[in-house]
Write a protein that holds these residues in place. Structure first.
Motif, short mmCIF file in Angstrom:
data_model
loop_
_atom_site.label_atom_id
_atom_site.label_comp_id
_atom_site.label_asym_id
_atom_site.label_seq_id
_atom_site.Cartn_x
_atom_site.Cartn_y
_atom_site.Cartn_z
N SER A 2 0.79 -1.14 -0.19
CA SER A 2 0.12 0.26 -0.05
C SER A 2 0.76 0.88 -0.17
O SER A 2 2.34 1.36 0.39
CB SER A 2 -0.87 -0.16 1.18
OG SER A 2 -0.10 0.24 2.27
N SER A 4 0.50 3.65 2.02
CA SER A 4 1.30 4.04 3.51
C SER A 4 2.13 4.06 3.62
O SER A 4 3.21 4.27 4.32
CB SER A 4 0.02 4.15 4.49
OG SER A 4 -0.54 2.63 4.36
N LYS A 42 -11.04 11.01 0.14
CA LYS A 42 -10.93 9.40 0.22
C LYS A 42 -12.32 8.76 0.78
O LYS A 42 -12.95 8.34 0.28
CB LYS A 42 -10.10 9.61 0.69
CG LYS A 42 -9.74 7.57 1.55
CD LYS A 42 -8.84 7.65 1.98
CE LYS A 42 -8.44 6.13 1.99
NZ LYS A 42 -7.33 5.04 3.19
#
Length: 140
Positions: A2, A4, A42
């Motif tokens: 991912s 992040s 988001k």
């Protein structure tokens, strides 16, 4: 992986003194932007549910499914039910039902009952043998 996790890894590898990003801002594709706008986008992009799933579907526990599909032994209840009845079927009827449910192959057929042989006895008695000895061998 991912984005992040990749970002955190890069932050750990970043050399000290190169100028870190202030905590309220975040580095993205199009430069620095506020964290709050990213969260709003988001949230707007991702609705509350996944459209790929079936409506109203509930995630089931694998253990519960196993217990539902596990074989249950009903022998005790069946025996109590059968013994509770007062009617006893005739032996000939039960044999006929068993014969109908039996397969036609030779492996399904019960073994043939062999008639017991009666011990071959003699017609003569002990007295007849003594009489025969006296007459034939001449002994009194």
């Amino acid at each position: 992986m991912s984005a992040s996790l990749l970002r955190r890894g890069l932050e750990l590898l970043e050399a000290p003194g190169r100028g870190k990003v202030p905590p309220g801002l975040q580095r993205g594709r199009d430069g620095l932007r506020a964290v709050g706008t990213a969260r709003r986008r988001k949230r707007a992009r991702d609705p509350g549910r996944n459209k790929a799933t079936v409506k109203g579907r509930v995630v089931k526990s694998a253990i519960e499914e196993y217990h539902k599909k596990a074989a249950v032994n009903h022998l005790r209840e069946n025996l109590q039910y059968m013994l509770k009845g007062r009617f006893v079927a005739d032996k000939a009827v039960t044999e006929q039902v068993l014969a109908q449910n039996r397969g036609r192959k030779s492996k399904d057929q019960p073994p043939k009952k062999v008639a017991k042989k009666k011990p071959e006895g003699t017609v003569f008695t002990e007295e007849d043998f003594r009489k025969f000895e006296r007459e034939y061998f001449g002994r009194p």
